[in-house]
Design an enzyme around this catalytic site. Sequence first.
Site, mmCIF file in Angstrom:
data_model
loop_
_atom_site.group_PDB
_atom_site.id
_atom_site.type_symbol
_atom_site.label_atom_id
_atom_site.label_comp_id
_atom_site.label_asym_id
_atom_site.label_seq_id
_atom_site.Cartn_x
_atom_site.Cartn_y
_atom_site.Cartn_z
ATOM 1 N N ARG A 85 50.514 28.922 33.493
ATOM 2 C CA ARG A 85 49.446 28.278 34.266
ATOM 3 C C ARG A 85 50.031 26.883 34.641
ATOM 4 O O ARG A 85 50.301 26.226 33.772
ATOM 5 C CB ARG A 85 48.001 27.995 33.491
ATOM 6 N N CYS A 113 34.943 32.625 40.757
ATOM 7 C CA CYS A 113 36.014 33.034 39.551
ATOM 8 C C CYS A 113 35.617 32.200 38.122
ATOM 9 O O CYS A 113 36.200 32.625 37.268
ATOM 10 C CB CYS A 113 37.464 32.497 39.977
ATOM 11 N N ASP A 164 34.006 28.950 44.972
ATOM 12 C CA ASP A 164 34.853 28.399 43.782
ATOM 13 C C ASP A 164 34.751 27.050 43.946
ATOM 14 O O ASP A 164 34.050 26.334 44.988
ATOM 15 C CB ASP A 164 36.353 28.717 43.961
ATOM 16 N N HIS A 187 46.401 32.532 42.651
ATOM 17 C CA HIS A 187 45.857 33.042 41.143
ATOM 18 C C HIS A 187 45.894 34.297 41.172
ATOM 19 O O HIS A 187 44.633 34.972 41.126
ATOM 20 C CB HIS A 187 44.493 32.185 41.073
ATOM 21 N N ARG A 225 38.639 40.124 33.698
ATOM 22 C CA ARG A 225 40.051 39.598 33.525
ATOM 23 C C ARG A 225 40.600 40.291 32.341
ATOM 24 O O ARG A 225 41.996 40.181 32.515
ATOM 25 C CB ARG A 225 39.748 37.991 33.417
ATOM 26 N N GLN A 260 43.308 36.309 38.882
ATOM 27 C CA GLN A 260 42.060 36.300 39.114
ATOM 28 C C GLN A 260 41.696 37.163 40.564
ATOM 29 O O GLN A 260 40.827 38.125 40.667
ATOM 30 C CB GLN A 260 41.495 35.109 39.761
#
Length: 310
Positions: free
Chosen positions: A108, A270, A230, A135, A298, A138
Amino acid sequence: MSVDLRGEHFASLADFTREELEQLIDLSLRLKQERYIGNIDDALENLTMAMIFEKPSLRTRVSFEVAMNDLGGRAIYLAPTDIALGERETIEDTAIVLSSMCHIIMARVFEHSKIEELCEHSAVPVINGLSDLLHPMQGLADFMTIKEKLRTIAGKRLCFLGDGNNIAHSLMLGGAILGCSVTVCCAQGYEPAKEIVKKADELAKESGARMEVIYEPERAVADADVVYTDVWASMGQEKEAKERVKALSALQVTEELFAKAAPQAILLHCLPAHYGEELTYDVSRHPRSAIFSQAENRLHTAKAVLLSVM
Ligand code: CP
Ligand code: NVA
């Protein structure tokens, strides 16, 4: 016949074909069922994942760590101060050393170029666990959730409200490949990156999906099958939080706005959420809010990717 993804990096959804993404989504759905039944698969016994984090995380860290443990392997968490990616030594050397000891690397990062550099020099698969640009893990869980809740992905329309950020980018790329139209509704100056819109437009030609960037929330949400939001200030943009709240406040998802979507529409986010900014707490608890299934998914998508690329 199934497609073989062994040894592949997972840096962007755009690196995969429709068939490959559909296979990953179907495997994730199957793994979810298996976990509920209690079936145990130790396919990753004795295998180790290195997890590099330049930013905080709840879902990404826990999903990968639990996924590796459930599958018989182990994961090593490397905090920002542990390896100081690109500062203490080059990313090239980090990738060579980690891939001599571990069987997969997840990272990340801030700059997406760091993911690309890791991919270039790693002898083992590299998974993008979020960059400023994308991402993809996700996005995979998002499309899995859409299939789980709405049965199909192709032919649906997703409306993303807010900043044209890493999440919006992965939704556009994934939607374009899978045949799900994506409307990004943002404010002037907060549009998704031009190169991503261009890439999504190209990919959408084959699937028939429609990509659009507009500025009117009510028009964007009207009859949408999925309403997605988001945070307005992503990790690394904390200093701009106030000006972003001001610029994007017209895009808040409320129960009233959500009611304008299709009758069976689902709400996605998310997470983490900033209640009172991009969405209200009340709408997040709406009977058709799927945000916590999405978060759980996830785990199942992490397993599907690990089992496919390792
Ligand atoms: N959605 C997501 O990636 O959450 P974390 O930042 O907690 O990993
Ligand atoms: N856009 C958000 C997503 C967090 C999962 C961020 O980058 O902070």
